[in-house]
Design a protein around this motif. Structure first.
Motif, PDB file in Angstrom:
ATOM      1  N   PRO A 183      -9.861   7.235  -3.360  1.00  0.00           N
ATOM      2  CA  PRO A 183     -10.180   5.759  -3.280  1.00  0.00           C
ATOM      3  C   PRO A 183     -11.557   5.442  -4.050  1.00  0.00           C
ATOM      4  CG  PRO A 183     -10.071   6.648  -1.254  1.00  0.00           C
ATOM      5  CD  PRO A 183      -9.843   7.946  -2.147  1.00  0.00           C
TER       6      PRO A 183
ATOM      7  N   HIS B  25      -4.115  17.973   2.233  1.00  0.00           N
ATOM      8  CA  HIS B  25      -3.222  18.912   3.110  1.00  0.00           C
ATOM      9  C   HIS B  25      -1.984  18.100   3.071  1.00  0.00           C
ATOM     10  CE1 HIS B  25      -6.603  21.300   5.144  1.00  0.00           C
ATOM     11  NE2 HIS B  25      -6.759  21.490   3.811  1.00  0.00           N
TER      12      HIS B  25
ATOM     13  N   PRO C  40     -18.465  17.836   8.657  1.00  0.00           N
ATOM     14  CA  PRO C  40     -19.378  17.034   7.843  1.00  0.00           C
ATOM     15  C   PRO C  40     -18.962  15.351   7.983  1.00  0.00           C
ATOM     16  CG  PRO C  40     -18.708  18.812   6.413  1.00  0.00           C
ATOM     17  CD  PRO C  40     -17.882  19.105   7.508  1.00  0.00           C
TER      18      PRO C  40
ATOM     19  N   HIS D 122      -1.425  12.893  15.148  1.00  0.00           N
ATOM     20  CA  HIS D 122      -1.386  11.744  14.741  1.00  0.00           C
ATOM     21  C   HIS D 122      -2.036  10.660  14.855  1.00  0.00           C
ATOM     22  CE1 HIS D 122       1.152   8.193  13.677  1.00  0.00           C
ATOM     23  NE2 HIS D 122       1.128   7.635  14.973  1.00  0.00           N
TER      24      HIS D 122
ATOM     25  N   ILE E  30     -13.333  13.340   5.883  1.00  0.00           N
ATOM     26  CA  ILE E  30     -13.600  13.203   4.443  1.00  0.00           C
ATOM     27  C   ILE E  30     -13.405  11.561   3.905  1.00  0.00           C
ATOM     28  CG2 ILE E  30     -12.258  13.769   2.143  1.00  0.00           C
ATOM     29  CD1 ILE E  30     -11.811  16.360   3.281  1.00  0.00           C
ATOM     30  N   ASN E  31     -12.541  10.914   4.696  1.00  0.00           N
ATOM     31  CA  ASN E  31     -12.572   9.366   4.391  1.00  0.00           C
ATOM     32  C   ASN E  31     -13.741   8.753   4.984  1.00  0.00           C
ATOM     33  OD1 ASN E  31      -9.883   9.475   2.333  1.00  0.00           O
ATOM     34  ND2 ASN E  31      -9.373  10.637   4.102  1.00  0.00           N
TER      35      ASN E  31
ATOM     36  N   PHE F 206      -5.822   5.008  -1.066  1.00  0.00           N
ATOM     37  CA  PHE F 206      -6.352   4.478   0.154  1.00  0.00           C
ATOM     38  C   PHE F 206      -7.196   5.695   0.870  1.00  0.00           C
ATOM     39  CE2 PHE F 206      -3.437   1.412  -1.186  1.00  0.00           C
ATOM     40  CZ  PHE F 206      -4.156   0.200  -0.883  1.00  0.00           C
ATOM     41  N   PHE F 207      -6.739   6.915   0.485  1.00  0.00           N
ATOM     42  CA  PHE F 207      -7.442   7.828   1.163  1.00  0.00           C
ATOM     43  C   PHE F 207      -7.644   9.342   0.175  1.00  0.00           C
ATOM     44  CE2 PHE F 207      -4.362   5.885   4.052  1.00  0.00           C
ATOM     45  CZ  PHE F 207      -5.111   5.518   5.338  1.00  0.00           C
ATOM     46  N   ASN F 208      -8.654  10.011   0.437  1.00  0.00           N
ATOM     47  CA  ASN F 208      -8.570  11.339  -0.083  1.00  0.00           C
ATOM     48  C   ASN F 208      -7.726  12.207   0.740  1.00  0.00           C
ATOM     49  OD1 ASN F 208     -10.785  11.703  -2.085  1.00  0.00           O
ATOM     50  ND2 ASN F 208     -12.055  10.483  -0.625  1.00  0.00           N
TER      51      ASN F 208
ATOM     52  N   SER G  64       1.406   9.354   8.950  1.00  0.00           N
ATOM     53  CA  SER G  64       0.450   8.999  10.039  1.00  0.00           C
ATOM     54  C   SER G  64      -0.431   8.073   9.635  1.00  0.00           C
ATOM     55  CB  SER G  64      -0.069  10.089  10.695  1.00  0.00           C
ATOM     56  OG  SER G  64       0.923  11.034  11.372  1.00  0.00           O
ATOM     57  N   LEU G  65      -0.994   8.251   8.447  1.00  0.00           N
ATOM     58  CA  LEU G  65      -2.210   7.635   7.971  1.00  0.00           C
ATOM     59  C   LEU G  65      -1.680   6.165   7.250  1.00  0.00           C
ATOM     60  CD1 LEU G  65      -3.861  10.218   5.232  1.00  0.00           C
ATOM     61  CD2 LEU G  65      -4.985   8.893   7.443  1.00  0.00           C
TER      62      LEU G  65
ATOM     63  N   LYS H 125      -9.203   2.079   7.932  1.00  0.00           N
ATOM     64  CA  LYS H 125      -9.314   1.572   6.625  1.00  0.00           C
ATOM     65  C   LYS H 125      -8.737   0.364   6.216  1.00  0.00           C
ATOM     66  CE  LYS H 125      -9.260   2.703   2.202  1.00  0.00           C
ATOM     67  NZ  LYS H 125     -10.561   2.945   1.452  1.00  0.00           N
TER      68      LYS H 125
ATOM     69  N   LYS I 113       0.862  -1.248   0.066  1.00  0.00           N
ATOM     70  CA  LYS I 113       0.061  -0.121   0.090  1.00  0.00           C
ATOM     71  C   LYS I 113       0.867   1.279   0.030  1.00  0.00           C
ATOM     72  CE  LYS I 113      -3.831  -2.266   2.430  1.00  0.00           C
ATOM     73  NZ  LYS I 113      -3.358  -3.767   1.988  1.00  0.00           N
TER      74      LYS I 113
ATOM     75  N   ALA J 251      -4.954  10.497  12.856  1.00  0.00           N
ATOM     76  CA  ALA J 251      -4.587   9.881  11.333  1.00  0.00           C
ATOM     77  C   ALA J 251      -4.205   8.638  11.533  1.00  0.00           C
ATOM     78  CB  ALA J 251      -3.426  10.734  10.978  1.00  0.00           C
ATOM     79  N   LEU J 252      -3.661   8.118  12.786  1.00  0.00           N
ATOM     80  CA  LEU J 252      -3.211   6.797  12.964  1.00  0.00           C
ATOM     81  C   LEU J 252      -4.724   5.985  13.112  1.00  0.00           C
ATOM     82  CD1 LEU J 252      -1.186   4.534  13.898  1.00  0.00           C
ATOM     83  CD2 LEU J 252      -1.825   4.914  16.209  1.00  0.00           C
TER      84      LEU J 252
ATOM     85  N   GLN K  62     -10.035  16.183   7.796  1.00  0.00           N
ATOM     86  CA  GLN K  62      -9.474  15.692   6.435  1.00  0.00           C
ATOM     87  C   GLN K  62      -8.931  14.188   6.557  1.00  0.00           C
ATOM     88  OE1 GLN K  62      -8.032  17.719   3.761  1.00  0.00           O
ATOM     89  NE2 GLN K  62      -9.444  19.394   4.187  1.00  0.00           N
ATOM     90  N   ASP K  63      -8.179  13.892   7.690  1.00  0.00           N
ATOM     91  CA  ASP K  63      -7.897  12.472   7.536  1.00  0.00           C
ATOM     92  C   ASP K  63      -8.969  11.567   7.838  1.00  0.00           C
ATOM     93  OD1 ASP K  63      -5.259  13.634   7.048  1.00  0.00           O
ATOM     94  OD2 ASP K  63      -4.458  13.538   9.206  1.00  0.00           O
TER      95      ASP K  63
ATOM     96  N   GLY L 189      -6.224   5.399   9.428  1.00  0.00           N
ATOM     97  CA  GLY L 189      -5.456   4.454   8.700  1.00  0.00           C
ATOM     98  C   GLY L 189      -5.924   3.030   9.279  1.00  0.00           C
TER      99      GLY L 189
ATOM    100  N   VAL M 270     -12.342  18.549  -2.609  1.00  0.00           N
ATOM    101  CA  VAL M 270     -12.792  18.301  -1.437  1.00  0.00           C
ATOM    102  C   VAL M 270     -12.007  18.648  -0.349  1.00  0.00           C
ATOM    103  CG1 VAL M 270     -12.085  15.713  -1.566  1.00  0.00           C
ATOM    104  CG2 VAL M 270     -14.087  16.637  -0.005  1.00  0.00           C
ATOM    105  N   THR M 271     -10.630  18.734  -0.502  1.00  0.00           N
ATOM    106  CA  THR M 271      -9.580  18.723   0.502  1.00  0.00           C
ATOM    107  C   THR M 271      -9.297  20.225   0.730  1.00  0.00           C
ATOM    108  OG1 THR M 271      -8.122  18.110  -1.005  1.00  0.00           O
ATOM    109  CG2 THR M 271      -8.589  16.425   0.542  1.00  0.00           C
ATOM    110  N   HIS M 272      -9.832  21.121  -0.098  1.00  0.00           N
ATOM    111  CA  HIS M 272      -9.318  22.350  -0.042  1.00  0.00           C
ATOM    112  C   HIS M 272     -10.561  23.609  -0.208  1.00  0.00           C
ATOM    113  CE1 HIS M 272      -5.667  20.463  -1.258  1.00  0.00           C
ATOM    114  NE2 HIS M 272      -4.927  21.638  -1.008  1.00  0.00           N
TER     115      HIS M 272
ATOM    116  N   PHE N  87     -19.282  17.829   2.591  1.00  0.00           N
ATOM    117  CA  PHE N  87     -17.778  17.834   1.704  1.00  0.00           C
ATOM    118  C   PHE N  87     -18.340  17.899   0.314  1.00  0.00           C
ATOM    119  CE2 PHE N  87     -15.941  15.552   5.716  1.00  0.00           C
ATOM    120  CZ  PHE N  87     -15.250  16.664   5.875  1.00  0.00           C
TER     121      PHE N  87
ATOM    122  N   THR O 176       0.628  14.353   5.985  1.00  0.00           N
ATOM    123  CA  THR O 176      -0.363  13.429   6.903  1.00  0.00           C
ATOM    124  C   THR O 176      -0.060  11.884   6.348  1.00  0.00           C
ATOM    125  OG1 THR O 176      -1.859  13.503   4.888  1.00  0.00           O
ATOM    126  CG2 THR O 176      -2.214  15.226   6.488  1.00  0.00           C
TER     127      THR O 176
END
Lengths: 584, 584
Positions: free
Chosen positions: A102, A114, B404, B332, B369-370, A109-111, A120-121, B342, A65, B335-336, B365-366, B339, A389-391, A556, A117
């Motif tokens: 995605p 920013h 949202p 973190h 949105i996802n 795996f993610f939108n 961490s994701l 996911k 991934k 975001a962790l 965002q992390d 992830g 969507v992220t901005h 969003f 990130t």
């Protein structure tokens, strides 16, 4: 042409090195063409062509991934994962977004939009894998200035203690959007200068293993490095040195201006987009440079987006030490500003609406609890701004305006904007944010400055009866047009109000309006939830006044047509007139 | 006794080394006594006695400026800057706050209570000094786990490029609240083990100069180090190794439990505060440990406050790899979690309301949105919680509920809370936050779980007419008592509603209520601005229903009596009854 035959990463694996080199050139060619017509992130993608080929050659996506930071450097990844047509054929350019998505592909795996990130994701993907007994590789790709962001540094620190497979590719192109800022970039330079051999190593100091790749645009070096870390049982950083904008001479030379591009002429590199009107960027930079000249305590802060307030390279050079680019580090920017204000300086922080989200706690704790006189200028805070969507710039009212002590102002024209900046920089009592109008530069030569110290006093700009329209900031002119429409349709002279203050309720005026008005309409350029209009509805909750709040739904949005969005939210003068028909 | 003669830092400068050592012991004695009676931050202050004496001996506060991170380690600084009486005399204990406070003294520059802010705030003081041509030293003091926070790391990175005097004292006591987490602490250990001589040095890698002090509880070593950096012309880190809890045997031994203390018996170290009731901490940890046993994909995340969800050392050991302390790194953590969700895990992030503020953008965002299925449990989100201005739990509804895609739930009893956690962990569609009730554990054996998938359906718990009361979360029981009072005073059977969902409006129910009710009352345990009630007011804006929103004013409260605050905001059943008198 190899690019036409690449339908999945499997097709990359069938190529030999020479063919992959050819593929990289082909990807650059289609990227340059698409971006010359469509615009988008230029330099970051051109620099990563070889690295992304090598990643897909060595690893096995989507089982392995990839998570791309900002994901503005993932165009080549899209090309190699079944989405090449959106880069080759002009009529399909809009089939993909400018970021990881995605919904487009199982390889995303993610939108993400920013910065800072990805580590961490991706560490979350890796941790879940380990809990569930999986074996795949997890690879975060970060770079292009993102390392200085707090979330990225928190993520690296966590990764340094992680006890399973985790690969972090640091794409070091020696640039952020503009030049890099922050002490850690000195260490990256030291590592580049010593072929990665310097003992003092940020990544090792964070507890991470480390591999250096001298030429991150050399397919062989990249494949060799990635193969050496594939299936590794602990976290490792692969530091690759790439050239931002590689393959297009103007972009190699002027990396800052080619980070992102509008449509341009490939031959000359000249932008096809000529903006010759007045912009709030120009108005702001000219005003602030003038201020700086006369007052050495004035300083402008940016967090990695220096041109946000019009500070191009040339203007930054004029500002000298009075211009501070802290790198991508929004949290630090706000705290720095608060400290500067406390010690007698006059800091102005210019930031996009979407990125001010990264510093809620610093605005609340470091700034507003301490009531330090900082001026924050919020750009692109509008439905008319960026539409990925992220901005989005439609959440800042909900986020900022409910923080105590902050004075958040909504100018309705150029003259009012400048009067607000002037006031904010001259006073020493309040943290102030100013929401730059999103509907272009409107000039109102008749504008009369008010005493902004008289907090939360709204301005009645047109006296009338029965219907009152509170048009906030960007939507003030919409309010005027609604008033005209009401006059036309119902023969009623509506009252028009410029609320000026997003953060306060003018109770005296609202009580006064209740005496002679049946309907109050609020208009705001942002989501309704947590916004301005709801406070007016709360005020009138116990009265007989009917309140109509207009703004955007809490959702969003992604790559929208703003006219459609406005219509969906009943934000046209005709719809509003129709809505109130039975109430007047 | 020297302590009694210290009225300002000038008096410290008159002491010789032996006298300063004696003063340190005296400060420890008064601290232990005060904290045994009053409670407060224990270990961090006992460890810093010598360092703070040495700082005031060498530097010239308030011309030279100290900024203490979290400022929970600044008690000795308060003692030396004219505030000793608040530590010596029991009747004056409450004359000072538990944190730095500019209203108390010119030696404090900011109200600080969150971690990881000192470097950034102090760098602002330094930058303003340089713009204005000042010469003073600026000193940030950081440590005790704070280094891992994104803002601190952003600040260090900025400092590494700063071009003037800036001194960063890193208080390395090898601890956060609990043990330290994050790869960078391996580097601090390496530096301790090598007397600061290791080439691989996090601070140098950030571009900073570096000085090591082996024994940070040795006055001579400290004075020598501070004198060596005084008036330095560039940024430098002074890494001092101190012993957390030094001078009180139980605290030296059990550093985690003595980070902060309730009143205790000095002889035995035993807490005088015996809490024998049920707590949401216990309920949560027991539930989650049980879940973990049966599902290896369940994991609990904390960002440096492990006991927030009841995970004491013993419980963490049971959870093993299913418990993740990321250190102080809220961004973190979110975001962790995103992830992990996911990739098929079931992460639960336990966090205090005040600290979730540090991760607005990551939640938006992390996570949101996802739409990843993460469960966030928000503790101390109430007017009844922590009451220092920097640790309030009354803003989270305004912050979270306007993002949202997030489902923010407000349970009203233990059974509902557990049903919500259960549902959240079983579904795969929504990011969910759950607001732990702030009014103690209320049990409702008659509670019937609803299908939470049916988003935004409120529960009518008592059917009536004329008046409807929407009692959100903590204030649901207040709603019931208001209904009783209305019955008693006006003979009206009010309808009582448990809204369940903070993030949604049940339009069908609200429309239905409008048919048979004249007055709708909303009650929420948080600020009104941007909150739940305003959405109800917006919904009813065009109707004849009168809406009364109850909650707290938008303001920064500090060390308040909650009964006074409730009365000021008309949050008693009698006041509410009186308010609606003319409307029924």
């Amino acid at each position: 042409m190899y690019i036409e035959k690449i339908n999945s990463p499997q097709d990359v694996k069938a190529l030999n090195t020479e063919e992959m080199k050819q593929l990289a050139q082909e990807m650059r060619t289609v990227l340059i063409k698409k971006l010359s017509i469509h615009g988008g992130h230029f330099g970051p993608n051109l620099g990563m062509a070889e690295a992304i080929i090598a990643l897909h050659y060595v690893f096995n996506s989507p089982v392995d991934k990839f998570v791309f930071d900002v994901s503005h450097q993932s165009y080549c990844h899209k090309i190699l994962t079944g989405r090449k047509d959106a880069f080759i054929f002009e009529d399909k350019y809009d089939d993909v977004s400018g970021y990881a998505n995605p919904d487009e592909s199982e390889h995303d795996f993610f939108n993400i939009g920013h910065t800072s990130t990805s580590v961490s994701l991706a560490s979350g993907l890796a941790k879940a894998r380990d809990l569930n007994g999986g074996k795949e590789n997890v690879i975060a790709v970060i770079g292009d200035g993102s390392l200085s962001g707090g979330e990225a540094l928190e993520g690296l620190d966590y990764a340094g203690e992680f006890d399973g497979n985790f690969i972090i590719v640091v794409n070091d192109n020696d640039m952020s959007i503009a030049e890099n800022h922050g002490g850690l970039y000195k260490n990256l330079k030291l590592l580049r200068d010593t072929n990665g051999k310097a003992e003092c190593n940020l990544f090792k100091a964070m507890g991470l293993d480390y591999v250096f790749v001298k030429d991150g645009n050399d397919i062989e070096q990249l494949i060799s490095a990635f193969e050496s870390v594939k299936d590794i049982d602990h976290p490792v950083v692969v530091h690759i040195c790439t050239q931002k904008g590689k393959g297009y001479a103007p972009a190699e030379k002027d990396k800052e201006n080619w980070h992102w591009c509008m449509p341009f002429d490939i031959e000359t590199g000249r932008s096809k987009f000529e903006f010759d009107g007045e912009s709030y960027d120009d108005i702001t930079v000219n005003y602030l440079l003038d201020k700086m000249k006369n007052d050495k305590s004035v300083a402008v802060i940016t967090s990695g987006t220096p041109t946000v307030a019009g500070f191009t390279k040339e203007k930054r050079d004029i500002a000298g030490k009075q211009f501070i680019d802290v790198g991508i580090a929004e949290e630090h920017a706000v705290a720095l500003a608060s400290g500067m204000a406390k010690n007698g300086a006059k800091p102005v922080y210019g930031v996009y609406s979407s990125f001010i989200q990264r510093t809620y706690d610093q605005i609340s704790q470091d700034l507003c609890i301490n009531s330090n006189p900082v001026t924050i200028i919020v750009f692109a805070a509008t439905v008319f701004g960026m539409n990925d969507v992220t901005h989005l710039g439609i959440y800042d009212i909900a986020m900022l305006s409910n923080i105590p002590n902050l004075v958040y102002l909504a100018p309705t024209c150029k003259e009012e904007y400048l009067a607000m900046v002037e006031w904010s920089m001259s006073q020493r009592k309040y943290p102030v944010a100013i929401r730059v109008p999103g509907n272009g530069v409107v000039s109102n030569p008749n504008y009369k400055p008010i005493d902004f110290d008289n907090l939360n006093k709204y301005s009645v700009t047109k006296e009338g009866g029965k219907v009152a329209i509170l048009g906030l900031g960007t939507f003030y002119q919409l309010g005027e047009s609604v008033a005209d429409e009401i006059k036309k349709q119902y023969g009623i002279d509506a009252t028009v109000v410029n609320p000026v203050y997003i953060t306060g309720t003018d109770k005296d005026l609202l009580a006064e309006l209740a005496k002679t008005h049946d309907v109050v309409i609020t208009l705001e350029d942002g989501i309704l939830n947590g916004g301005f209009g709801e406070k007016i509805a709360r005020f009138y909750g116990k009265s007989d006044v009917k309140v109509f709040n207009y703004g955007l739904k809490k959702e969003f949005l992604d790559r929208y047509d703003y006219n459609e969005v406005l219509a969906e939210n009943h934000l046209t003068k005709e719809q509003i007139c129709e809505d109130i028909k039975d109430f007047i």
